[in-house]
Scaffold this motif. Structure first.
Motif, PDB file in Angstrom:
ATOM      1  N   CYS A 179      -1.282   9.172   2.159  1.00  0.00           N
ATOM      2  CA  CYS A 179      -2.078   8.289   3.014  1.00  0.00           C
ATOM      3  C   CYS A 179      -2.060   8.833   4.443  1.00  0.00           C
ATOM      4  N   CYS A 188       1.452   7.529  -2.354  1.00  0.00           N
ATOM      5  CA  CYS A 188       1.550   6.065  -2.290  1.00  0.00           C
ATOM      6  C   CYS A 188       0.248   5.443  -2.811  1.00  0.00           C
ATOM      7  N   GLY A 198       0.805  -1.216   0.000  1.00  0.00           N
ATOM      8  CA  GLY A 198       0.000   0.000   0.000  1.00  0.00           C
ATOM      9  C   GLY A 198       0.838   1.266   0.000  1.00  0.00           C
ATOM     10  N   HIS A 199       2.077   1.146   0.448  1.00  0.00           N
ATOM     11  CA  HIS A 199       2.889   2.356   0.551  1.00  0.00           C
ATOM     12  C   HIS A 199       3.958   2.448  -0.528  1.00  0.00           C
ATOM     13  N   CYS A 213       2.963   9.262   3.511  1.00  0.00           N
ATOM     14  CA  CYS A 213       3.796   9.190   2.303  1.00  0.00           C
ATOM     15  C   CYS A 213       3.050   9.862   1.146  1.00  0.00           C
TER      16      CYS A 213
HETATM   17 ZN   LIG Z   1       1.452   5.481   2.432  1.00  0.00          ZN
END
Ligand SMILES: [Zn+2]
Length: 326
Positions: free
Chosen positions: A177, A184, A166-167, A181
Motif C-alpha cells: 500500500c 496488506c 486495511g493493513h 506494508c
Molecule cells: Zn498497508
C-alpha cells in the motif's frame, strides 16, 4: 439554557469535498450541504467554509436545539486535539487543527471521529446490523478502512487508530500500500491497488483487453475497468479479481476469528465490483475462518452507502450530547 436537543451537526472532511449535515434523532440527515475542500487554500479557509455550511444546513431550526458537532476527517489526525499529522490528502494542514476554532464560532462542542469507526456505529444503530452489540464495518474503496463495535461501544484504541483493517497482512511479500506494508489488504484490494496490479502486469508485457478499454493508456486503468474486463472474460482481469477475492477472504476470516462479530458489514465502491462474486467470496471466507463459522458467515453489504460516516457522526453526536446533559 435548558432547550431540548433535537438536532446535531455531522461533518465529513475529505481531500476533495467537505460535507455537512443536520440530523434528527431518527438518524435522518434532514439537511445537507457540500463544498470543495480546496486544501491548498489552507486550513483556516476550509474551516470558514465548513462553518458556513453548518450555519446553512441549520438555518431552518432553532439554533439552541442543535446539540453538538461530530466530524469525521481524512487523516492522520489526533482525535483529541484534532491536529493533523502529515495528512497526505490535505497538504499544508500538518500540525494544524480546526477543532477549537469551530467550537468557538459554532458555540458547540466539536468532536473528531474516525470515519470507519463512525461507520460501524451507524451500521449497528441503523444499518443491516441494527441493534448489534458486536459489529465490524469495512470499507473497500480508494483505500481500505475498518471500524469495530464491541459490547455496543466504539473501539478506538489507545491513540484513536484502532480498526486499521486495511493493513492486515493478508499476503506477505505481495503488493504494498502507500504506507509500504507488503501484501496488506489495502495494497491488494483497494481501488488503487486493483488498478496498479493491472498496470504493472500490462507494463511487463501482459496482453489484455484493458489496454483497448483505455485507448492504450495503461496508466488510466481503474478498478472499475478491471471488474468490467473480468466480467467480459479477460484473463488478466479475471486473475486480478480472483486475487482480490482471495485477499479479501483472508482478511475477513482474520476479522471473524479475532473479533467474533454478529455482523461483518462491507461498503465502498470495490464492494460493488465484487457483488457478482459475493457467493464465491462468502464460501472462501467460510473455508478460511475457524470451523464454528461453517454455514454462518455473517457477511453483509452496507445498506447505508455513502452516508454511513455522516450518519455515524450524527449518532455519536447525540450520544455525546445526551451524556453531557445527563
Ligand atoms: Zn498497508
Amino acid at each position: 439554557m435548558s432547550s431540548q436537543i433535537n438536532y446535531v451537526f455531522a461533518g465529513d472532511i475529505g481531500g476533495t469535498n467537505m460535507r455537512a449535515a443536520l440530523a434528527d434523532r431518527s438518524g435522518t440527515l434532514i439537511e445537507r450541504g457540500v463544498c470543495q475542500t480546496e486544501p491548498e487554500l489552507g486550513l483556516p479557509q476550509a474551516e470558514e467554509n465548513l462553518r458556513a455550511l453548518f450555519e446553512e444546513v441549520a438555518s431552518g431550526v432553532p439554533r439552541d436545539e442543535v446539540g453538538g458537532v461530530v466530524i469525521s476527517s481524512a487523516g492522520p489526525i489526533d482525535p483529541d486535539s484534532g491536529i493533523y499529522v502529515h495528512p497526505p490528502n490535505l497538504p499544508g494542514w500538518h500540525d494544524m487543527t480546526m477543532k477549537p476554532g469551530l467550537a468557538t464560532s459554532l458555540n458547540l462542542q466539536v468532536t473528531i471521529g474516525h470515519d470507519a469507526t463512525l461507520g460501524a456505529l451507524a451500521e449497528s444503530r441503523y444499518g443491516v446490523g441494527k441493534g448489534a452489540q458486536h459489529l465490524v464495518y469495512v470499507t473497500l474503496s480508494t483505500g481500505v478502512g475498518g471500524g469495530v463495535i464491541a459490547n455496543g461501544q466504539m473501539v478506538t484504541g489507545a491513540h484513536g487508530h484502532a480498526g486499521e483493517i486495511g493493513h492486515l497482512l493478508v499476503r506477505p511479500g505481495g503488493q504494498s500500500c502507500n504506507v509500504g506494508c507488503d501484501g496488506c489488504l489495502e495494497g491488494i484490494s483497494s481501488g488503487g491497488g486493483i488498478a496498479r496490479a493491472a498496470t504493472i502486469a500490462m507494463s511487463a508485457g501482459r496482453a489484455s483487453s484493458m489496454s483497448d478499454m483505455t485507448g492504450g493508456d495503461i496508466e488510466a486503468v481503474s478498478a472499475q475497468i478491471v471488474f468490467e474486463a473480468a466480467a467480459n472474460g479477460d484473463p488478466l482481469g479475471r486473475e486480478i479479481v480472483e486475487s482480490v477475492i482471495d485477499a479479501v477472504a483472508t482478511g475477513f476470516a482474520d476479522i471473524l476469528n479475532t473479533l467474533d462479530p454478529e455482523y461483518l458489514v462491507v461498503g465502498g465502491a470495490v464492494t460493488g465490483g465484487l457483488q457478482p462474486y459475493w457467493n464465491d467470496l462468502k464460501a472462501l471466507v467460510e473455508d478460511k475462518a475457524l470451523p464454528h463459522f461453517k454455514g454462518s458467515v455473517p457477511l453483509y453489504v452496507s445498506p447505508l452507502g455513502d452516508d454511513v460516516s455522516l450518519v455515524g457522526a450524527a449518532t455519536h453526536a447525540f450520544d455525546l450530547a445526551d451524556s453531557r446533559s445527563g
